[in-house]
Design a protein around this motif. Sequence first.
Motif, PDB file in Angstrom:
ATOM      1  N   ALA A  23       0.827  -1.209   0.000  1.00  0.00           N
ATOM      2  CA  ALA A  23       0.000   0.000   0.000  1.00  0.00           C
ATOM      3  C   ALA A  23       0.856   1.250   0.000  1.00  0.00           C
ATOM      4  O   ALA A  23       0.616   2.194  -0.776  1.00  0.00           O
ATOM      5  N   MET A  24       1.867   1.287   0.852  1.00  0.00           N
ATOM      6  CA  MET A  24       2.737   2.466   0.904  1.00  0.00           C
ATOM      7  C   MET A  24       3.538   2.627  -0.382  1.00  0.00           C
ATOM      8  O   MET A  24       3.720   3.747  -0.884  1.00  0.00           O
ATOM      9  N   PHE A  44      16.522   0.746   7.894  1.00  0.00           N
ATOM     10  CA  PHE A  44      16.258  -0.512   8.589  1.00  0.00           C
ATOM     11  C   PHE A  44      14.964  -1.176   8.122  1.00  0.00           C
ATOM     12  O   PHE A  44      14.828  -2.391   8.182  1.00  0.00           O
ATOM     13  N   GLY A  45      14.020  -0.391   7.655  1.00  0.00           N
ATOM     14  CA  GLY A  45      12.763  -0.951   7.169  1.00  0.00           C
ATOM     15  C   GLY A  45      11.711  -1.167   8.226  1.00  0.00           C
ATOM     16  O   GLY A  45      10.732  -1.874   7.992  1.00  0.00           O
ATOM     17  N   GLN A  55      12.773   2.840   1.132  1.00  0.00           N
ATOM     18  CA  GLN A  55      13.741   3.917   0.988  1.00  0.00           C
ATOM     19  C   GLN A  55      14.645   3.681  -0.219  1.00  0.00           C
ATOM     20  O   GLN A  55      14.935   4.602  -0.986  1.00  0.00           O
ATOM     21  N   GLU A  56      15.064   2.445  -0.405  1.00  0.00           N
ATOM     22  CA  GLU A  56      15.930   2.125  -1.541  1.00  0.00           C
ATOM     23  C   GLU A  56      15.215   2.427  -2.858  1.00  0.00           C
ATOM     24  O   GLU A  56      15.828   2.922  -3.816  1.00  0.00           O
ATOM     25  N   THR A  61      14.478  11.209   0.495  1.00  0.00           N
ATOM     26  CA  THR A  61      13.614  12.373   0.734  1.00  0.00           C
ATOM     27  C   THR A  61      12.146  11.977   0.820  1.00  0.00           C
ATOM     28  O   THR A  61      11.320  12.789   1.234  1.00  0.00           O
ATOM     29  N   ARG A  62      11.831  10.751   0.439  1.00  0.00           N
ATOM     30  CA  ARG A  62      10.445  10.278   0.487  1.00  0.00           C
ATOM     31  C   ARG A  62      10.217   9.301   1.632  1.00  0.00           C
ATOM     32  O   ARG A  62       9.106   9.217   2.166  1.00  0.00           O
ATOM     33  N   VAL A  63      11.258   8.537   1.997  1.00  0.00           N
ATOM     34  CA  VAL A  63      11.168   7.558   3.081  1.00  0.00           C
ATOM     35  C   VAL A  63      12.402   7.757   3.952  1.00  0.00           C
ATOM     36  O   VAL A  63      13.528   7.515   3.502  1.00  0.00           O
TER      37      VAL A  63
END
Length: 348
Positions: A23-24, A44-45, A55-56, A61-63
Amino acid sequence: MAAQTDDLKQTAAMTMVQALRSAMDIMLTRDENVVVFGEDVGFFGGVFRCTEGLQEKHGRTRVFDAPISESGIVGAAVGMAAYGLRPVVEIQFADYYYPAMDQIVSEAARLRYRSAGEFTSPMTIRMPCGGGIFGGQTHSQSPEVLFTHVSGLRTVMPSNPFDAKGLLIAAIESDDPVIFLEPKRLYNGPFDGDHDKPVVPWSGHPLADVPLGYYSVPLESAAVFRPGRALTVLTYGTMVFVAQAACELSGIDAEIIDLRSLWPLDLDTLVKSVKKTGRCVVVHEATRSSGFGAELAALVQEHCFYHLEAPIERVAGWDTPYPHAQEWAYFPGPARLAAAFKRSMEAA
């Protein structure tokens, strides 16, 4: 109401963790205003890996990670939301939200009303809640009723991967602040209330078929999880599966209503079921006194009084601080719930 979707045909087996991550991922891709942040959610997740890989894929800048400051996390999200972003923040455990109570209640929940609609607060606060990991008093609380009391907040708790993904997408798209509670015991499959073992899971397997693409589940819609005619069970989160196990243990044909959205509440679905069965059992994991079950019992009494054939039963956690070593006794389990079913059926 049916889920809103582009395409439900392409599916994959997912746990709730994977469904939330999907969803994210979808919303980060669809809407450049969506940002995800919190303690350890970036590199770390997340402590439960719900944001692993985001993030990867979407960049720092988003996560991104935030300091260990719940008031700072939520306060920053309020400002972001007021100026057009759609922040999705994670409070690492629901027990940690207390330092951010002022930001949630006094700022996020009231912003639309204080500004006469000039500003909104389109933010989602994700919180793992409930027990099952022997986390004790500081990692296992179920504080949902504290949020349902606050005008301006939406409070959601899914019970399965399909709903988790659809409800989280709907929460991110909502212009109101949403408290999104995630039962830790359901992250990787449903478990009963007496032992750490699976109960009859969704679709007969710990994984559920979840659409790969975009879809949403309306925030104010309850679901009939199990049809039945003998009595109605009103519940949500982990207790949905405990109620299912209690049906099998007792042999009683109970209709299980999964609230999904605690507030605003789909009152019509609840009332329709109780008027059909004439009996009602309310169950939740949180403390009994002043728990959300009290509100549900009051609503049933107000709307279904002349249809009731037995007193409304409440089954809940103990009125004590969360017991670290006795959490499996603290939980409402199939045996306690089956006993409540029997009392309801035997009442004159």
